[in-house]
Design a protein around this motif. Structure first.
Motif, PDB file in Angstrom:
ATOM      1  N   GLU A 103      -1.655  11.956  -3.155  1.00 48.52           N
ATOM      2  CA  GLU A 103      -2.389  11.554  -4.292  1.00 48.52           C
ATOM      3  C   GLU A 103      -3.166  12.808  -4.985  1.00 48.52           C
ATOM      4  O   GLU A 103      -3.667  12.497  -6.273  1.00 48.52           O
ATOM      5  CB  GLU A 103      -3.265  10.327  -4.243  1.00 48.52           C
ATOM      6  CG  GLU A 103      -2.447   8.955  -3.684  1.00 48.52           C
ATOM      7  CD  GLU A 103      -3.132   7.791  -3.516  1.00 48.52           C
ATOM      8  OE1 GLU A 103      -4.315   8.087  -3.699  1.00 48.52           O
ATOM      9  OE2 GLU A 103      -2.595   6.889  -3.320  1.00 48.52           O
TER      10      GLU A 103
ATOM     11  N   ARG B 185      -6.143  10.663  -9.297  1.00 49.01           N
ATOM     12  CA  ARG B 185      -4.827  10.291  -8.177  1.00 49.01           C
ATOM     13  C   ARG B 185      -3.687  10.326  -8.884  1.00 49.01           C
ATOM     14  O   ARG B 185      -3.453   9.522  -9.733  1.00 49.01           O
ATOM     15  CB  ARG B 185      -5.576   9.070  -7.137  1.00 49.01           C
ATOM     16  CG  ARG B 185      -6.628   9.006  -6.563  1.00 49.01           C
ATOM     17  CD  ARG B 185      -7.110   7.837  -6.012  1.00 49.01           C
ATOM     18  NE  ARG B 185      -8.378   7.841  -5.445  1.00 49.01           N
ATOM     19  CZ  ARG B 185      -8.984   6.704  -4.800  1.00 49.01           C
ATOM     20  NH1 ARG B 185      -8.199   5.962  -4.438  1.00 49.01           N
ATOM     21  NH2 ARG B 185     -10.306   6.690  -4.540  1.00 49.01           N
TER      22      ARG B 185
ATOM     23  N   GLU C 202      -0.651   8.625  -8.632  1.00 50.65           N
ATOM     24  CA  GLU C 202      -0.337   7.246  -8.406  1.00 50.65           C
ATOM     25  C   GLU C 202       0.596   6.663  -9.174  1.00 50.65           C
ATOM     26  O   GLU C 202       0.600   7.268 -10.389  1.00 50.65           O
ATOM     27  CB  GLU C 202      -1.372   6.305  -8.116  1.00 50.65           C
ATOM     28  CG  GLU C 202      -2.593   6.496  -7.055  1.00 50.65           C
ATOM     29  CD  GLU C 202      -3.439   5.609  -6.726  1.00 50.65           C
ATOM     30  OE1 GLU C 202      -2.783   4.665  -5.857  1.00 50.65           O
ATOM     31  OE2 GLU C 202      -4.452   5.305  -6.893  1.00 50.65           O
TER      32      GLU C 202
ATOM     33  N   ARG D 205      -4.140   0.642 -12.573  1.00 51.82           N
ATOM     34  CA  ARG D 205      -4.032   1.766 -11.553  1.00 51.82           C
ATOM     35  C   ARG D 205      -3.608   2.942 -12.493  1.00 51.82           C
ATOM     36  O   ARG D 205      -2.578   2.784 -13.179  1.00 51.82           O
ATOM     37  CB  ARG D 205      -3.161   1.307 -10.598  1.00 51.82           C
ATOM     38  CG  ARG D 205      -2.956   2.569  -9.507  1.00 51.82           C
ATOM     39  CD  ARG D 205      -1.883   2.342  -8.358  1.00 51.82           C
ATOM     40  NE  ARG D 205      -2.256   0.996  -7.539  1.00 51.82           N
ATOM     41  CZ  ARG D 205      -3.089   0.940  -6.653  1.00 51.82           C
ATOM     42  NH1 ARG D 205      -3.897   2.059  -6.366  1.00 51.82           N
ATOM     43  NH2 ARG D 205      -3.336  -0.095  -6.099  1.00 51.82           N
TER      44      ARG D 205
HETATM   45 MG    MG Z   1      -5.125   3.752  -3.240  1.00 52.30          MG
END
Ligand code: MG
Ligand code: ATP
Length: 415
Positions: A65, A112, A114, A120
């Motif tokens: 990440e 990050r 992701e 997210r």
């Molecule tokens: Mg995580």
């Protein structure tokens, strides 16, 4: 041009959402201040080592990440994926360990790589606190109580559950590790590739896996609680008793592990079932091993971080801007006088929207659009009398007020 799109997982935050995010941060900061935590701001990038050393080279963050790059001087740099490592680095490089305990609040963007989805993102914001230098359970109790009060003041107290576990001390974890590896080896075939790899290097981390196959295996795994030595058990009991005394409701979840290597004893998460898969809004624990792992001297610490966007989603309420006053000039002389009046009102602390151009009806439309609470109508006739008309935009009621009393009327008139 493809490059006119924002990078996947990033977004532009427009004023109404900004207000929501700032509200979350402001409440977190205010509550942290009540507990005596001061704000620390560390750089958003650090030498890659700061994270790779502390998060461990088997963590998701480090293996998948991180946004890392070589800068022009040839150093490997990483955009921070979380806040604790940078704070610990700051404490060590600034020689701040002279003055323990240290109590810090932080806020800001984290990065990050992701898979983006609701709740997210690749760039997101966290608020967090760190209490460094206190080995006693009282520290854990305090940071959890702080989190609890923060979520309460945010208005999401009844939407979240505090889940609590202990990871024990090094000795307890070593005993558990053996037990766990035995168990997992017996069911190796059912584990994901990632987890099989971690079996030797970091088996505890497998408990954190989100893979469905892994989850099935983990369900029946032995739990760490059964391996706690007396010290670890006593520590956990103190934390629980402290929380009970303070009326901080919690549930024991002995499957809860934090994905990072430096945690011990207390681990906790505030979770919600209102955000789908992204149910953790605030997570933390004790990290007595962190400073040593970074090459410093052993220093206990405990803290947490919360996702600002997830909390904003959870509150659901817009932190609406103050309704402004619209100043609406009609006619040439009035237009000149309007600027004066507008500035006077603003200096008096009243939010004013002044349309830049257009006739009366266009400007009244604008007043509606900005959700003005009052309009100050300024016509040439009124101006000649040194007056203006105040219009209550909700009721439509109007009254004439002398120009030098407009501010007074508006502040007295309330919202
Ligand atoms: Mg995580
Ligand atoms: P998750 O299990 O959701 O991946 P995590 O264990 O990686 O979370 P932490 O490192 O503990 O998360 O970060 C603390 C909090 O930051 C999380 O509980 C969450 O609210 C928020 N957070 C983490 N990653 C993201 C992200 N990519 N986008 C938005 N918020 C995030």
């Amino acid at each position: 041009m493809a490059s006119l799109k924002p990078v996947r997982g990033t977004q532009d935050v427009l004023p109404s959402e900004s207000r929501q995010l700032r509200r979350v941060e402001r409440i977190a900061f205010d509550v942290a201040e009540l507990y005596g935590y001061g704000e620390i701001t560390t750089p958003i990038f650090e030498f890659t080592e700061v994270f790779s050393r502390t998060l461990g080279d088997t963590s998701d963050i480090v293996t998948k990440e991180m946004y890392s790059f070589e800068d022009r001087g040839g150093d490997s740099i990483t955009l921070r994926p979380e806040g604790t490592a940078g704070v610990a680095r700051a404490v060590m490089s600034g020689g701040l360990q002279q003055d323990l305990p240290l109590k810090y609040f932080y806020r800001g963007p984290m990065f990050r790589y992701e898979r983006p989805q609701k709740g997210r993102r690749r760039q997101f914001n966290q608020v967090g606190v760190e209490l460094i230098g206190v080995a006693q359970p009282l520290a854990d109790i305090e940071v959890i109580a702080l989190a609890n009060q923060f979520l309460g003041q945010l208005g999401v107290g009844d939407k979240v559950t505090l889940e609590l576990n202990t990871l024990g001390d090094g000795e307890s974890r070593a005993a558990y590790r053996d037990l766990l590896v035995d168990y997992l080896q017996g069911r190796q075939d059912e584990l994901s590739g990632d987890s099989r790899e971690r079996l030797q290097r970091n088996p505890l981390r497998i408990l954190d896996s989100k893979d469905d196959g892994d989850r099935g295996v983990i369900e029946n795994a032995p739990v760490l609680t059964d391996c706690l030595n007396d010290t670890s058990r006593a520590f956990f009991d103190s934390v629980r008793e402290g929380l009970e005394k303070l009326g901080v409701a919690h549930e024991i979840n002995n499957r809860l592990v934090r994905g990072l290597d430096y945690y011990c004893h207390t681990a906790f998460e505030f979770t919600t079932d209102e955000l789908g898969a992204q149910g953790t809004v605030l997570a933390g624990g004790r990290y007595d091993g962190l400073f040593q792992q970074m090459g410093g001297r052993q220093t206990p610490g405990t803290g947490w971080a919360a996702g600002v966007e997830r909390l904003a989603l959870l509150t659901g309420e817009a932190d609406t801007a103050k309704r402004p006053v619209a100043v609406v000039p009609v006619g040439k002389d009035a237009e000149a006088a309007a600027l004066d009046l507008t500035q006077n009102l603003r200096r008096a602390g009243i939010a004013v929207d002044l349309g830049y151009s257009g006739n009366m009806s266009k400007r009244m439309k604008r007043a509606d659009k900005v959700n003005a609470r009052w309009a100050v109508l300024l016509g040439d006739d009124e101006l000649a009398r040194g007056a203006a008309t105040l219009r209550d935009m909700d009721s439509g009621a109007q009254s004439e007020v002398s120009l030098d009393q407009v501010a007074e009327h508006l502040t007295g008139a309330g919202e």
